[in-house]
Write a protein that holds these residues in place. Sequence first.
Motif, short mmCIF file in Angstrom:
data_model
loop_
_atom_site.label_atom_id
_atom_site.label_comp_id
_atom_site.label_asym_id
_atom_site.label_seq_id
_atom_site.Cartn_x
_atom_site.Cartn_y
_atom_site.Cartn_z
N PHE A 103 26.39 26.98 -15.67
CA PHE A 103 24.96 26.91 -15.99
C PHE A 103 24.69 26.75 -17.49
O PHE A 103 23.53 26.64 -17.90
CB PHE A 103 24.25 28.17 -15.47
N GLN A 104 25.73 26.75 -18.30
CA GLN A 104 25.51 26.63 -19.75
C GLN A 104 24.83 25.34 -20.17
O GLN A 104 23.97 25.36 -21.05
CB GLN A 104 26.85 26.79 -20.49
N PRO A 105 25.16 24.17 -19.55
CA PRO A 105 24.45 22.95 -19.96
C PRO A 105 22.95 23.01 -19.72
O PRO A 105 22.17 22.34 -20.40
CB PRO A 105 25.10 21.87 -19.10
N VAL A 140 32.73 27.42 -7.49
CA VAL A 140 33.89 26.53 -7.47
C VAL A 140 34.35 26.21 -8.88
O VAL A 140 35.55 26.28 -9.20
CB VAL A 140 33.57 25.24 -6.69
N VAL A 141 33.41 25.88 -9.78
CA VAL A 141 33.75 25.57 -11.17
C VAL A 141 34.37 26.79 -11.85
O VAL A 141 35.38 26.69 -12.56
CB VAL A 141 32.50 25.09 -11.93
N SER A 165 23.65 25.26 -5.80
CA SER A 165 24.10 25.25 -7.19
C SER A 165 24.99 26.46 -7.47
O SER A 165 25.91 26.38 -8.30
CB SER A 165 22.90 25.26 -8.15
N ILE A 166 24.74 27.57 -6.78
CA ILE A 166 25.60 28.75 -6.93
C ILE A 166 26.99 28.47 -6.36
O ILE A 166 28.01 28.87 -6.93
CB ILE A 166 24.98 29.97 -6.24
N LEU A 167 27.03 27.76 -5.22
CA LEU A 167 28.33 27.38 -4.66
C LEU A 167 29.09 26.51 -5.64
O LEU A 167 30.30 26.71 -5.86
CB LEU A 167 28.12 26.64 -3.34
N HIS A 222 37.48 28.56 -15.10
CA HIS A 222 37.05 29.60 -16.04
C HIS A 222 37.36 31.02 -15.54
O HIS A 222 36.60 31.95 -15.76
CB HIS A 222 35.55 29.47 -16.31
N GLU A 223 38.51 31.17 -14.86
CA GLU A 223 38.99 32.49 -14.43
C GLU A 223 37.93 33.25 -13.63
O GLU A 223 37.76 34.45 -13.77
CB GLU A 223 39.43 33.32 -15.64
N GLY A 224 37.20 32.54 -12.78
CA GLY A 224 36.24 33.17 -11.89
C GLY A 224 34.86 33.40 -12.47
O GLY A 224 33.97 33.88 -11.75
N ASP A 225 34.64 33.06 -13.74
CA ASP A 225 33.33 33.27 -14.36
C ASP A 225 32.43 32.06 -14.07
O ASP A 225 32.59 31.00 -14.67
CB ASP A 225 33.48 33.46 -15.86
#
Length: 506
Positions: free
Chosen positions: A233-235, A219-220, A213-215, A225-228
């Motif tokens: 994980f917000q949802p 990627v997302v 999930s971290i991977l 989101h400029e690397g953030d």
Amino acid sequence: MARWPSVSKKFVAQILSAHAGLGVVAGAVLFILSLSGVLVVFHEDFARWEQPGAPEMHEYTPEVASLGMANAIARYQSIHDGTLPDSAYMVLPTRAAPRMTALMGDDAWFIAPDGALAGEVDHAYSEFLIEQHYYLNLPHTPGIILVGIFGAIMLALVISGFAAHPRVFRDAFRFRRSGNPQLAEADLHNRLSVWGSPFHVIIPLTGAMLGLSILFAVVVGQSFHEGDMRYAFQPTFGAEGVRSDAEAPIADIAPALRTMRERRPDVEPWFLDLEYPGTESQSVKILSRLPRRLIFGEYYQFDAAGEYQGQVGLENGTVGQQIIAGAYQLHFGSFGGLPVKIAYALLGLALCMIVASGVNLWLMKRAARAKASPRLERAWISVIWGSPALLALCFIAVSSGAPSVWLAPIFWVGLAGMAILSTFIQSRATLSAGLKLASAAFIVLGVFWHAIASGAPASHAFWGVSAWLLLTAIALAAAAAFGFARAGRASREPAPGTPDPVSSQA
């Protein structure tokens, strides 16, 4: 039903080959992850054992927590030239861990029952174990991704192992411990795999989920989101607030804790986050455990005045939220108290034996085909029995005042050196027994050294963990004595190409 659906012998052979190849490549890392996982199940107990003199409280008032937070923020400011942390965290006392601590950046302090600061938190050894199991002592993002990949490898091994065993149900109680040592090792490997199969599926599955999930988040974050990576994980865990530069008095957390107790007396608050303290955007989140629920908890949100603002939604959220929130508990056994911890420890030890016996089988099969790898066999013995010895040595180093940054090099460099040196030792039986004895000696030395250094406090947690460690040392010493006796009875080392039953005892 006694058999899997009919499959060809060629297919079974191909699956077995892939299964063995995966197992040998990943064996050492999977064993270390499994062993450290057994210890991490008891990380709260190790933390209490490591600093036995820290104040504990089973009951506290919101006012005491508020005073403790205020004192910790003031201390932080005195250390960091008056600046405030982005977040001020507080671990609240629970039944499992009755200690209150404040955490800000790299600083952490115990809170006494009167709200005063009571010394710095220094769980160097407990944190080392967590770092090893979560990240393989690597930087966090690549480390947890790599652990997730190994979780996926272990899951593939479990699935391929079942696929390669057409008689899995018929042979579920077949256990040959005499005669052909290769058959005995195969039965040990297969029976432990079958009997603990739900656990052996859940652990790598949830580990792969958490790590990969971290991977996905990386990627997302990089793509949108400029690397953030926090956006991914917000949802599940809710969005962070937007920081305001406008200053405001530091919020009092007592009203939020009082409101929490009034609204939800059925839950157990255990973690509090004062976000952006000293700004107009500050808010309070309280993470609480829910009774009879597998999820790790629910976040309850409050404004700076302590007014309830709602909850993130893990308690009654989507299926995806429930699965992710439950994966943590399933992976670490953080539910059900001590009985579940003990069950996880026993099943984790069985998983260690499965990994060890899997590589042993591969080595024994090579020896039976006149392709023995004696140096590799000795190196593998050093991984199996050198790992607990080095974990105990790391604790001795901590108790002796060594910096925490030394622990990872002591373990990994020590393990590599041990694997190299072991290849020059002639007797596999003596090597195995010697490392077991070293593990026992280091555990005993560590326990007594720690007892002397900490003043042997009258703490149930301290003496309980010490007793379990000493029992483990006794078991290792007994196994070492048995190994030395077998080595003494042997007239000579088995000839090359001959399976060695002693070397397979992992």
